[in-house]
Design an enzyme around this catalytic site. Structure first.
Site, PDB file in Angstrom:
ATOM      1  N   GLY A 126       0.830  -1.207   0.000  1.00 29.53           N
ATOM      2  CA  GLY A 126       0.000   0.000   0.000  1.00 29.53           C
ATOM      3  C   GLY A 126       0.854   1.243   0.000  1.00 29.53           C
ATOM      4  O   GLY A 126       2.022   1.225   0.382  1.00 29.53           O
ATOM      5  N   ASP A 141     -11.038   9.532  12.171  1.00 29.71           N
ATOM      6  CA  ASP A 141     -11.025   9.195  10.743  1.00 29.71           C
ATOM      7  C   ASP A 141     -11.689   7.835  10.527  1.00 29.71           C
ATOM      8  O   ASP A 141     -11.129   6.945   9.897  1.00 29.71           O
ATOM      9  CB  ASP A 141      -9.590   9.222  10.211  1.00 29.71           C
ATOM     10  CG  ASP A 141      -9.546   9.398   8.682  1.00 29.71           C
ATOM     11  OD1 ASP A 141     -10.598   9.739   8.090  1.00 29.71           O
ATOM     12  OD2 ASP A 141      -8.477   9.181   8.084  1.00 29.71           O
ATOM     13  N   LYS A 193       4.141   0.263   8.527  1.00 30.74           N
ATOM     14  CA  LYS A 193       3.936   1.571   7.905  1.00 30.74           C
ATOM     15  C   LYS A 193       5.224   2.350   8.023  1.00 30.74           C
ATOM     16  O   LYS A 193       5.686   2.640   9.124  1.00 30.74           O
ATOM     17  CB  LYS A 193       2.847   2.351   8.629  1.00 30.74           C
ATOM     18  CG  LYS A 193       1.475   1.855   8.336  1.00 30.74           C
ATOM     19  CD  LYS A 193       0.441   2.752   8.989  1.00 30.74           C
ATOM     20  CE  LYS A 193       0.260   4.047   8.244  1.00 30.74           C
ATOM     21  NZ  LYS A 193      -0.973   4.741   8.650  1.00 30.74           N
ATOM     22  N   TYR A 250       1.635   9.604   3.362  1.00 28.85           N
ATOM     23  CA  TYR A 250       2.612   9.542   4.456  1.00 28.85           C
ATOM     24  C   TYR A 250       3.782   8.638   4.110  1.00 28.85           C
ATOM     25  O   TYR A 250       4.803   8.672   4.756  1.00 28.85           O
ATOM     26  CB  TYR A 250       1.918   8.972   5.708  1.00 28.85           C
ATOM     27  CG  TYR A 250       1.397   7.599   5.398  1.00 28.85           C
ATOM     28  CD1 TYR A 250       0.171   7.454   4.773  1.00 28.85           C
ATOM     29  CD2 TYR A 250       2.197   6.486   5.612  1.00 28.85           C
ATOM     30  CE1 TYR A 250      -0.250   6.219   4.369  1.00 28.85           C
ATOM     31  CE2 TYR A 250       1.767   5.258   5.199  1.00 28.85           C
ATOM     32  CZ  TYR A 250       0.539   5.127   4.588  1.00 28.85           C
ATOM     33  OH  TYR A 250       0.135   3.901   4.169  1.00 28.85           O
TER      34      TYR A 250
END
Ligand SMILES: *[C@@H]1O[C@H](CO)[C@@H](O)[C@H](O)[C@H]1NC(C)=O
Ligand SMILES: *[C@@H]1O[C@H](CO)[C@@H](O)[C@H](O)[C@H]1NC(C)=O
Ligand SMILES: *[C@@H]1O[C@H](CO)[C@@H](O)[C@H](O)[C@H]1NC(C)=O
Ligand SMILES: *[C@@H]1O[C@H](CO)[C@@H](O)[C@H](O)[C@H]1NC(C)=O
Ligand SMILES: *[C@@H]1O[C@H](CO)[C@@H](O)[C@H](O)[C@H]1NC(C)=O
Length: 943
Positions: free
Chosen positions: A628, A745, A649, A632
Site C-alpha cells: 500500500g 477518521d 507503515k 505519508y
C-alpha cells in the site's frame, strides 16, 4: 427562382422532419455547440445530449439545465438558446471568452429560474425580453460589459429574488413603474438589488421603496446617482445592508432612516450629503458604519455612537467633527476599527481606560489633538500623524508615524514539513494537485479586523460543509490573502483541491462553479453576500488534434526528462540526509530526557525494532512486499522471526514527525488493546526512520469487500457482524480507553477484516486523546476524510466523540448501499434521506440497497438499522446516540434477525457459499490496504 423556393422548402422540410424525429433540443444544442470553442470532449456530434454530455441535464428527453461555469468556452450565445424551451437553469459563468450581446431570444425561456452569466465577456444592451422570464428567481449578470439602461420590463418578473447587475457599464436612471410601464418598484419579492459599479445616473426614485418590499441588500455603490436619499427608504424594514457610497447624493439624510432597525452595514460615504450627522440610535444591530467624506454640519462626536453595542467599525473621516472625542466610544465591546481622520477633533485623547479588547486601529490623522493620556502604555495601532501632538521637533512617538504593516490575513500555514510539489500546489492535507482557484469578494463584511484567523476558520468550515453536501469530490480548501480592495470589498483568495485526483474533471469544475455562482454556498453571516470570480482552469483530456498530440508528446518527454533530473537530485539529497541521520541517531538516542522529549516511551507490549530487523523481515522493503502507498509513505507486509505476519507503515522522510510526537503516538497506540481494534506490535525509530508495526489483517478493508475488489461476498448477516464489531471497537476507545480516544477518521477504509471476518478498526494516526478526564471536547484543526466528516465539527472545530458517531453513521449507510459516501456528485446521507419512505416495505430503499446484500425477504431488521444510521448522522452531536447505544441497538437488530450477537465472527454465520474464505489470502496483491495516513491527515494513493 422557383427552384430556390423549392430548395428552401426542402431544407425546411428536412430540418423539420429531422428535428421531429430526433429531438429539437438536440438540434439547437448542436447549433450552440457550433458557435462555441472548447466544449467538453464528450459533446460528440450525433450523440444524444441527454446521454451524459458534461454540464447538461435532461428530464424526459428535454434539456432542463446547462451548467458550464469555468469551461473556458469562447464564442457567442446564439439565438438557438431561445429554443430550449424547457430550460430551467443556465449557468455560463466565468467564461470570459463568451462575447457578443445577450440575444433577445433569451426571453423565450419561460421556464428559466436561474440565469447566471457572471464574469463573462458579454456586451451591448440588456434585451427588454428579459422581462418575459416569468419564472426567474435568480438573475446574475454581474461582471460583464453590458451597456445601456436597466430594462424596465424586469419589473414584470414577479418572483425575482436575486438581481445582480453589478460591475457592468449600465447607464441611465433606475426605472420605476408608471401606468402600464413596469419598473423595479414592482419587485416586491426581491431580496437583493446589486447594482454597484455601473454608471447609473438620476435620482434614487422615492417610488422605488415601499413597505411591501422584502429587500435585504440594497447595493448601489460606485454609480453616479444624484439628488437626495428618499425618505421612503425608511419604509423598507427588511433591509440589512445599505450601500449608497461613492455616488453624488446630496441633501439631508432623512431622519426615518433611523427606522431601519435591522441594518447591519451602512455605507453612505463619498457623497455630498449635508445637514446634521444622521441619528442612528435605533440601529441596534449595526456593525459597520461608514459616513466618511460628506458635507455634514460641524458638530461634536454624536453621543449616540457609544450606545450601539454591536458596532465593530466606525468610519467618519472628513465629516466636520470637532471637539473632544468621548472616551466612552472606545468601550463598545466589539469595536475593532475607528477612522475619524481629517476632522477637527481637539483636546486630550483618552482611549485606554475602558477600551474593548478587540480594538485594533484608531486613525485620527489630521485633527487638532494635542495630548494623549496613555502616551506610554497602549497596545492598539494608533495614528496621530498631522496633529499638534506630533508637530514638535522632538517627537519620536510611534503614533506619529504611519504604520508599515497592513491589516491582512495571509492564510493558514500548512503542516506538511518539508513536503514540496514539483509544479502543482500543496494542499492543506499535504497532497500535490491542481486546485480550482479564484477570488471570493464580500461586498459588506461586518468586521474590519482582517487579521483574526478564527473568522476565516468559520468561512473555511462552512465551505467544506457545503462541498460535502453537494457531493463534489473535494479534498480540502485553502483560504488566503484576505485584503480590502478599492471598492472596500473584502477579497479572499480561494483554492479548492480535488479528492484523490491530480485535477478536477469538467463536470466537477462546472459543479464547483455553479455552487459559487448560484450562491448555493452560503457563507457565515459575518461575511454578508459575495461573488466569486474564478481563474482559468485547465482540465486534461482536451480535444486533441494531430498537432496537439505532437506537441503533447514533446511536452511529455520534456516533463519526463525533468522528472528524471528531479528524481536524481532528490535521491542524492536523500542519501546525504540518510548518512547524516545515521551519524546522529541510534535507537532511543532522541529519547534522552535531557533533550526534552520526555524519556524512553512507556509501552505496553510494543517492541522496538531496529531498521535492520525490519529490513530483514520485508526482504529489504522490496517491491513485492509493498502492499500500500499513501501520502505519508508506504505499507509493507513482513514476517517476523517468530512467524507472525505484520504490516509495517514506513513514513517518508518528509512525513516524519518530531521525536516527541512520535513517542506520544506509539504510547497511545500501544495502550489500546481490544479484539476489534488493530494492535500495534512495535515500532522502529532508528536511522532516521519512523515505522509502526501492526498485526497483519488478512482480509483487507471493508471498503474493498463492499466494492467487490476482494471477491468476498458480504451478506446481510456478515454486514451486521461487521457493524457490531466496529461499533464495539469504537465504544472501547470512547468509553474504556484511559484516557478516552476519539478516532477522527472512521471510514470503511479503516475497518479491516481478519481471517474470520472479525472487524478491526485501524489507524488511530490522527486520533486525539481527551487527556484530562473532565474534558468532553477538544478544539482542533479539522481533519478527517471528505464524506465522513461531522458537519458540526467543522463548523465549531470542537471535536467530541459524537464526531466519530457521525462518521460511523456514514459507514452504516455504506454497509447497506455499498456506495462511496460521495459518488457521482451524490452524498450518501442525503440520498438515503431523500429515498426513504417509512410507510413502505424496507423503507422503500430497494433502489439504493446494494444488490449483493441478499434477498429483501431476508433483510430482517434493516429498517431498524437504517434508523440507527440516520440517528448517527443527525446534524448536531447532542441528537446522535453514543457508541454504547449504537452497540446495544445493533445487538438488538441481530437478535431480531435470529443471530447471536455474542458469537465472535462474521465468518461463522451461515454463509460459506462463495468459498472465498477458503482461499488463503484472497486479495493480498491488489489490495490498497489503506491503513491510511498515520502521520498526516492525508488521503492515500500518491499519483
Ligand atoms: C469592456 O469593453 C471595453 C471597451 O470596449 C474593453 O476595453 C474592456 O476590455 C471590456 N471588458 C471586458 C471584461 O470584456
Ligand atoms: C404595496 O402595498 C400598498 C398598500 O399597502 C398597495 O396599494 C400597493 O399596490 C402595493 N404595491 C405593490 C407593488 O404591490
Ligand atoms: C419612522 O420614522 C418616522 C419619522 O422618524 C416616524 O414618525 C415613524 O413612526 C417611524 N415608523 C416606524 C414604522 O417606525
Ligand atoms: C476644541 O474645539 C471646539 C470647537 O471648535 C472649541 O470650542 C474648544 O474650545 C476647543 N477645545 C480645545 C481644548 O482646544
Ligand atoms: C498571496 O499573494 C502572494 C503575492 O501577492 C502570492 O505569491 C501568493 O501565492 C498568494 N497566496 C495565495 C494563497 O493566493
Amino acid at each position: 427562382m422557383g427552384a430556390t423556393v423549392g430548395q428552401l422548402l426542402m431544407i425546411i422540410f428536412i430540418k423539420f422532419s429531422f428535428a421531429a424525429a430526433q429531438n429539437n433540443d438536440y438540434t439547437y444544442l448542436q447549433a450552440l455547440k457550433d458557435a462555441w470553442q472548447n466544449t467538453p470532449p464528450n459533446w460528440e456530434d450525433n450523440s444524444d445530449p441527454c446521454s451524459g454530455w458534461d454540464g447538461i441535464r435532461c428530464t424526459n428527453g428535454r434539456v432542463t439545465s446547462i451548467k458550464l461555469a469555468s469551461m473556458l468556452l469562447t464564442g457567442t450565445l446564439t439565438e438557438d438558446i431561445g429554443q430550449l424551451s424547457e430550460l430551467q437553469i443556465l449557468d455560463l459563468s466565468y467564461n470570459r471568452g463568451l462575447t457578443g450581446s445577450l440575444v433577445p431570444a433569451i426571453g423565450n425561456l419561460k421556464k428559466l429560474t436561474n440565469l447566471l452569466l457572471i464574469n463573462c465577456g458579454f456586451s451591448g444592451p440588456l434585451p427588454d425580453t428579459l422581462g418575459n422570464l416569468e419564472n426567474l428567481i435568480f438573475m446574475s449578470l454581474n461582471l460583464n460589459n453590458f451597456t445601456g439602461p436597466i430594462p424596465a420590463s424586469i419589473g414584470n418578473i414577479k418572483n425575482l429574488s436575486w438581481l445582480d447587475l453589478a460591475d457592468n457599464r449600465l447607464s441611465g436612471s433606475i426605472p420605476v413603474s408608471s401606468g402600464a410601464t413596469p419598473g423595479l418598484d414592482m419587485l416586491i419579492n426581491a431580496e437583493h438589488f446589486h447594482f454597484g459599479g455601473n454608471m447609473l445616473t438620476g435620482n434614487l426614485p422615492p417610488q422605488l421603496f415601499s413597505s411591501n418590499m422584502t429587500l435585504k441588500h440594497l447595493l448601489f455603490e460606485g454609480n453616479q446617482l444624484s439628488g437626495p436619499i428618499p425618505s421612503t427608504l425608511g419604509l423598507v424594514q427588511s433591509l440589512e445592508v445599505v450601500r449608497l457610497d461613492r455616488n453624488r447624493l446630496t441633501g439631508d439624510v432623512p431622519s426615518n432612516i433611523n427606522n431601519l432597525t435591522g441594518v447591519f452595514e451602512m455605507f453612505l460615504s463619498n457623497n455630498i450629503l449635508t445637514g446634521p450627522v444622521p441619528d442612528l440610535t435605533s440601529l441596534n444591530v449595526l456593525n459597520y458604519l461608514d459616513l466618511s467624506n460628506n458635507n455634514f454640519d460641524k458638530s461634536g462626536v454624536p453621543s449616540w455612537f457609544s450606545t450601539i453595542h454591536s458596532l465593530t467599525t466606525l468610519k467618519m473621516s472628513k465629516t466636520n467633527l470637532e471637539g473632544v472625542l468621548p472616551a466612552a466610544l472606545f468601550s463598545l465591546p466589539q469595536l475593532q476599527n475607528v477612522d475619524l481622520s481629517d476632522n477637527g477633533l481637539n483636546g486630550t485623547l483618552n482611549i485606554f481606560s475602558t477600551h474593548s479588547n478587540q480594538l485594533q486601529q484608531v486613525n485620527l490623522q489630521n485633527n487638532q489633538i494635542d495630548d494623549f493620556t496613555q502616551r506610554s502604555q497602549y497596545t492598539i495601532e494608533l495614528i496621530l500623524v498631522r496633529n499638534p501632538i506630533c508637530t514638535g521637533s522632538d517627537v519620536s512617538d510611534k503614533f506619529c508615524s504611519l504604520p508599515t504593516k497592513t491589516n491582512s490575513y495571509s492564510g493558514k500555514p500548512n503542516n506538511c514539513g518539508l513536503r514540496r510539489c514539483p509544479w502543482n500546489v500543496l494542499s492543506p492535507t499535504c497532497q500535490c494537485a491542481f486546485p480550482y482557484t479564484g477570488n471570493l469578494s464580500f461586498r459588506a463584511p461586518s468586521f474590519s479586523d482582517l487579521g483574526n484567523s478564527s473568522v476565516y476558520d468559520s468561512l473555511h468550515n462552512s465551505m467544506i460543509s457545503s462541498f460535502q453536501m453537494s457531493g463534489l469530490s473535494v479534498d480540502s480548501v485553502s483560504l488566503g490573502n484576505a485584503t480590502k480592495n478599492s471598492d472596500d470589498y473584502l477579497v479572499i483568495n480561494l483554492q479548492v483541491f480535488p479528492y484523490r485526483e491530480d485535477r478536477f474533471n469538467r463536470s466537477e469544475i462546472s459543479g464547483l462553479g455553479f455552487l459559487l455562482s448560484n450562491q448555493t454556498f452560503k457563507p457565515p453571516a459575518a461575511f454578508g453576500t459575495y461573488f466569486f470570480t474564478s481563474d482559468d482552469y485547465f482540465v486534461t483530456g482536451k480535444n486533441s488534434s494531430h498537432t496537439g498530440v505532437v506537441v503533447g508528446a514533446t511536452v511529455v518527454s520534456c516533463v519526463l526528462v525533468a522528472l528524471l533530473v528531479l528524481a536524481g537530485m532528490y535521491a542524492l539529497q536523500q542519501k546525504g540526509r540518510a548518512e547524516r541521520a545515521t551519524h546522529e541517531r541510534s535507537p532511543f538516542a532522541l529519547w534522552d530526557s535531557t533533550t526534552g522529549s520526555g524519556g524512553v516511551p512507556q509501552l505496553r507490549g510494543a517492541k522496538a525494532f531496529s531498521f535492520k530487523e525490519l529490513g530483514k523481515c520485508t526482504n529489504n522493503f522490496s517491491e513485492t512486499n509493498n502492499i500500500g502507498t499513501g501520502g505519508y509513505g508506504m505499507v509493507y507486509r513482513g514476517s517476523l522471526p517468530n512467524g507472525q505476519l505484520v504490516a509495517i507503515k514506513r513514513a517518508k522522510h518528509e512525513s516524519t514527525q518530531g521525536a516527541l510526537e512520535f513517542k506520544t503516538e506509539i504510547e497511545l497506540l500501544s495502550r489500546v488493546h481490544h479484539k476489534n481494534l488493530v494492535s500495534l506490535v512495535g515500532f522502529c525509530f532508528d536511522q532516521g526512520e519512523q515505522m509502526l508495526v501492526y498485526e497483519y489483517i488478512v482480509n483487507g478493508t471493508v471498503r474493498d469487500s463492499l466494492s467487490g475488489r476482494s471477491g468476498m461476498r458480504l451478506d446481510w448477516t456478515r454486514r451486521l457482524r461487521i457493524a457490531l464489531g466496529a461499533a464495539k471497537g469504537l465504544q472501547y476507545m470512547h468509553d474504556l480507553a484511559d484516557p478516552p480516544i476519539i478516532h477522527r477518521d472512521v471510514k470503511t477504509n479503516n475497518i479491516l477484516l481478519d481471517e474470520r471476518l472479525v472487524a478491526k478498526v485501524a489507524d488511530f494516526g490522527i486520533s486525539i486523546s481527551l487527556g484530562d478526564a473532565n474534558r468532553t471536547h477538544v478544539s482542533t484543526q479539522v481533519k478527517g476524510t471528505m464524506g465522513y466528516m461531522d458537519p458540526e465539527y467543522y463548523m465549531t472545530q470542537q471535536l467530541t466523540e459524537k464526531s466519530d458517531v457521525y462518521s460511523f453513521g456514514v459507514v452504516l449507510l455504506e454497509l447497506i448501499t455499498a456506495r462511496n459516501p460521495i459518488e457521482k456528485g451524490k452524498y450518501i446521507v442525503r440520498e438515503v434521506r431523500q429515498a426513504i419512505n417509512k410507510s413502505k416495505e424496507l423503507y422503500n430503499l430497494h433502489e439504493v440497497l446494494d444488490p449483493t446484500i441478499g434477498l429483501s425477504s431476508q433483510l430482517k431488521g434493516l429498517e431498524r438499522f437504517v434508523d440507527v444510521a440516520l440517528r448517527c448522522v443527525e446534524e448536531t452531536g447532542s441528537q446522535r446516540p453514543r457508541m454504547s447505544d449504537v452497540v446495544k441497538e445493533i445487538e438488538g437488530i441481530m437478535e431480531l434477525a435470529g443471530l447471536n450477537p455474542n458469537a465472535d465472527s462474521a465468518a461463522n454465520s451461515t454463509s460459506y457459499d462463495d468459498g472465498s474464505l477458503g482461499s488463503e489470502h484472497p486479495y493480498i496483491n491488489d489490495s490498497i490496504f489503506d491503513y491510511s495516513s498515520n502521520h498526516f491527515p492525508t488521503k492515500v494513493d500518491l499519483k
